[in-house]
Design an enzyme around this catalytic site. Structure first.
Site, PDB file in Angstrom:
ATOM      1  N   SER A 161     124.039  48.014  17.153  1.00  0.00           N
ATOM      2  CA  SER A 161     125.476  48.037  16.856  1.00  0.00           C
ATOM      3  C   SER A 161     125.847  46.810  16.033  1.00  0.00           C
ATOM      4  O   SER A 161     126.583  45.925  16.484  1.00  0.00           O
ATOM      5  CB  SER A 161     126.271  48.096  18.160  1.00  0.00           C
ATOM      6  OG  SER A 161     125.905  49.218  18.923  1.00  0.00           O
TER       7      SER A 161
ATOM      8  N   GLY B   4     127.755  46.275  13.415  1.00  0.00           N
ATOM      9  CA  GLY B   4     129.152  46.006  13.087  1.00  0.00           C
ATOM     10  C   GLY B   4     129.867  45.268  14.205  1.00  0.00           C
ATOM     11  O   GLY B   4     130.597  44.298  13.966  1.00  0.00           O
ATOM     12  N   ASP B   5     129.657  45.710  15.444  1.00  0.00           N
ATOM     13  CA  ASP B   5     130.255  45.030  16.599  1.00  0.00           C
ATOM     14  C   ASP B   5     129.741  43.605  16.716  1.00  0.00           C
ATOM     15  O   ASP B   5     130.502  42.670  16.992  1.00  0.00           O
ATOM     16  CB  ASP B   5     129.938  45.801  17.878  1.00  0.00           C
ATOM     17  CG  ASP B   5     130.641  47.138  17.952  1.00  0.00           C
ATOM     18  OD1 ASP B   5     131.866  47.145  18.124  1.00  0.00           O
ATOM     19  OD2 ASP B   5     129.973  48.168  17.831  1.00  0.00           O
ATOM     20  N   SER B   6     128.433  43.434  16.536  1.00  0.00           N
ATOM     21  CA  SER B   6     127.840  42.108  16.695  1.00  0.00           C
ATOM     22  C   SER B   6     128.328  41.146  15.623  1.00  0.00           C
ATOM     23  O   SER B   6     128.586  39.965  15.907  1.00  0.00           O
ATOM     24  CB  SER B   6     126.304  42.212  16.653  1.00  0.00           C
ATOM     25  OG  SER B   6     125.833  43.013  17.718  1.00  0.00           O
TER      26      SER B   6
ATOM     27  N   ALA C 132     131.752  40.034  16.577  1.00  0.00           N
ATOM     28  CA  ALA C 132     131.680  39.053  17.662  1.00  0.00           C
ATOM     29  C   ALA C 132     131.317  37.677  17.134  1.00  0.00           C
ATOM     30  O   ALA C 132     131.909  36.659  17.518  1.00  0.00           O
ATOM     31  CB  ALA C 132     130.663  39.511  18.706  1.00  0.00           C
TER      32      ALA C 132
END
Length: 406
Positions: free
Chosen positions: A175, A177-179, A182
């Site tokens: 994932s 994009g999420d990382s 973050a």
């Protein structure tokens, strides 16, 4: 000071920070994980009935538990608190009044609906830093749209250039994009802390998934703006960068070789026993190798296919040519470089026993990060935190639990 010389019990560089994490899934919680790895007291506020969905995620659930939760929930305290109830919102404000950072990744407007928007919270805590992670940011015509990581990867340009040219866009396998969102949130928090140190003022970090992806897209937009070129999917190569690819070895194994620099390419031709390739007009320069990329890759693939992976890695290492196997989890656990740097650590879990996971990165010489404990049970620290930070007596805690607030 080397890593080995750092004191084992050194407090993390963020050990004086209190972080309230209100995010779910990956983007918000990974931000909290990084801060917790480096010593911050991360208090994760979760729905008291079901908790973060990451507690149930995973291809398999050994012993009925997610193998993902011990990692993304590590170094955090879990507090069960229903933010949809006025009592839960009031308790959240009590916790935030004494906090340094709040992380949230609800859809824009949710925190305001609960009376937990930054305008309200900054009145009770002017030094508060709030990291807000969302698909499209807190403003703009798309701000109210639902936006998961894959949407951010698509809008940020990553999905279009990932995969084989004759197939649909591929995903990275994680994932990403999420990382990335973050990590950008963590950078924003640290910048805001520096500003607060000088001014005493808190602020909002507005991290959009698509912008976090866009930030790492190199010269994709600028190249189009100046030349009209639209970067396309190119599989395992970057067009014009050669040789830099995955090549076959005996028995179906693969090796990655990066030999595109002039000096490295010369060493590669020496390893191949093909000095003629160094001076061949088709391969004599970086531009020439890029122009004849497919032909050069074919020559190298024919050569690598005659070697076992281990023998080829040793030969290229001796010649100073960057090369690697394509690592999987078993390779990581056995690799001497991983072991020497403790890139993977073993952490005791109350159900699984010893659990191996990635360490805290990057390495700091004086105040290194550390995995102190794996993801906690849902609500494991509710009583402890609410008693210490919201002044709740045992009787009050019992009332809140009976009312379903905690």
């Amino acid at each position: 000071m080397t890593d080995a010389a750092a004191p084992a019990s050194a407090p993390g560089p963020l050990s004086d920070l209190v972080v309230i994490e209100m995010g779910t899934l990956i983007a918000g919680p990974f931000c909290g994980q990084i801060l917790g790895d480096f010593g911050a007291e991360v208090i994760k506020v979760e729905d008291p009935k079901v908790g973060d969905p990451m507690r149930q995620w995973g291809r398999s659930l050994p012993k009925g538990l997610s193998p993902w939760w011990p990692v993304i929930g590590r170094n955090k305290k879990s507090v069960g608190l229903d933010l949809r109830k006025p009592e839960g919102q009031a308790l959240a404000r009590e916790l935030i009044a004494g906090a340094d950072v709040v992380i949230e990744n609800f859809r824009p407007g949710a925190m305001e609906k609960w009376g937990l928007g930054y305008e309200a919270l900054s009145k009770i805590n002017p030094r508060l830093i709030m990291a807000r992670v969302s698909g499209f940011g807190q403003t703009g015509p798309y701000s109210q749209r639902a936006g998961y990581g894959l949407i951010g990867e698509a809008m940020g340009g990553l999905r279009y250039v990932t995969g084989e040219p004759d197939r649909a866009p591929a995903r990275a396998g994680i994932s990403i994009g999420d990382s990335l969102a973050a990590m950008h949130s963590v950078m924003g928090i640290l910048m805001a802390l520096h500003h607060r140190e000088r001014t005493g003022q808190g602020q909002v970090i507005d991290a959009a998934l698509y912008e976090s992806v866009l930030a790492v897209m190199e010269n994709l937009v600028t190249e189009y703006d100046l030349t009209g070129y639209v970067r396309e999917r190119s599989g395992s190569v970057l067009p014009g960068i050669a040789p830099s690819n995955a090549y076959p070895c005996r028995n179906g194994e693969m090796i990655l070789i990066g030999g595109n620099g002039d000096n490295v390419y010369a060493r590669l031709t020496e390893a191949m026993g093909r000095p003629d390739l160094k001076d061949d007009p088709k391969f004599v320069s970086h531009a020439a190798r890029g122009e004849h990329q497919a032909e050069l890759d074919g020559i190298i693939a024919e050569w690598t296919s005659g070697y076992a992976l281990g023998d080829l890695l040793k030969l290229l290492e001796d010649k100073g040519v960057p090369a690697s196997r394509v690592f999987r989890a078993p390779d990581m656990l056995e690799d001497p470089q991983y072991q020497a740097r403790e890139a993977i650590v073993s952490v005791e879990h109350p159900v699984f026993g010893p659990v191996r996971m990635q360490n805290a990165f990057p390495k700091l010489s004086a105040t290194p990060g550390k995995v102190r404990w794996p993801g906690p049970a849902l609500g494991q620290h509710t009583n402890e935190v609410l008693a210490a930070r919201a002044g709740c007596s045992p009787e009050r805690l019992a009332e809140l639990r009976a009312a379903g607030v905690i």
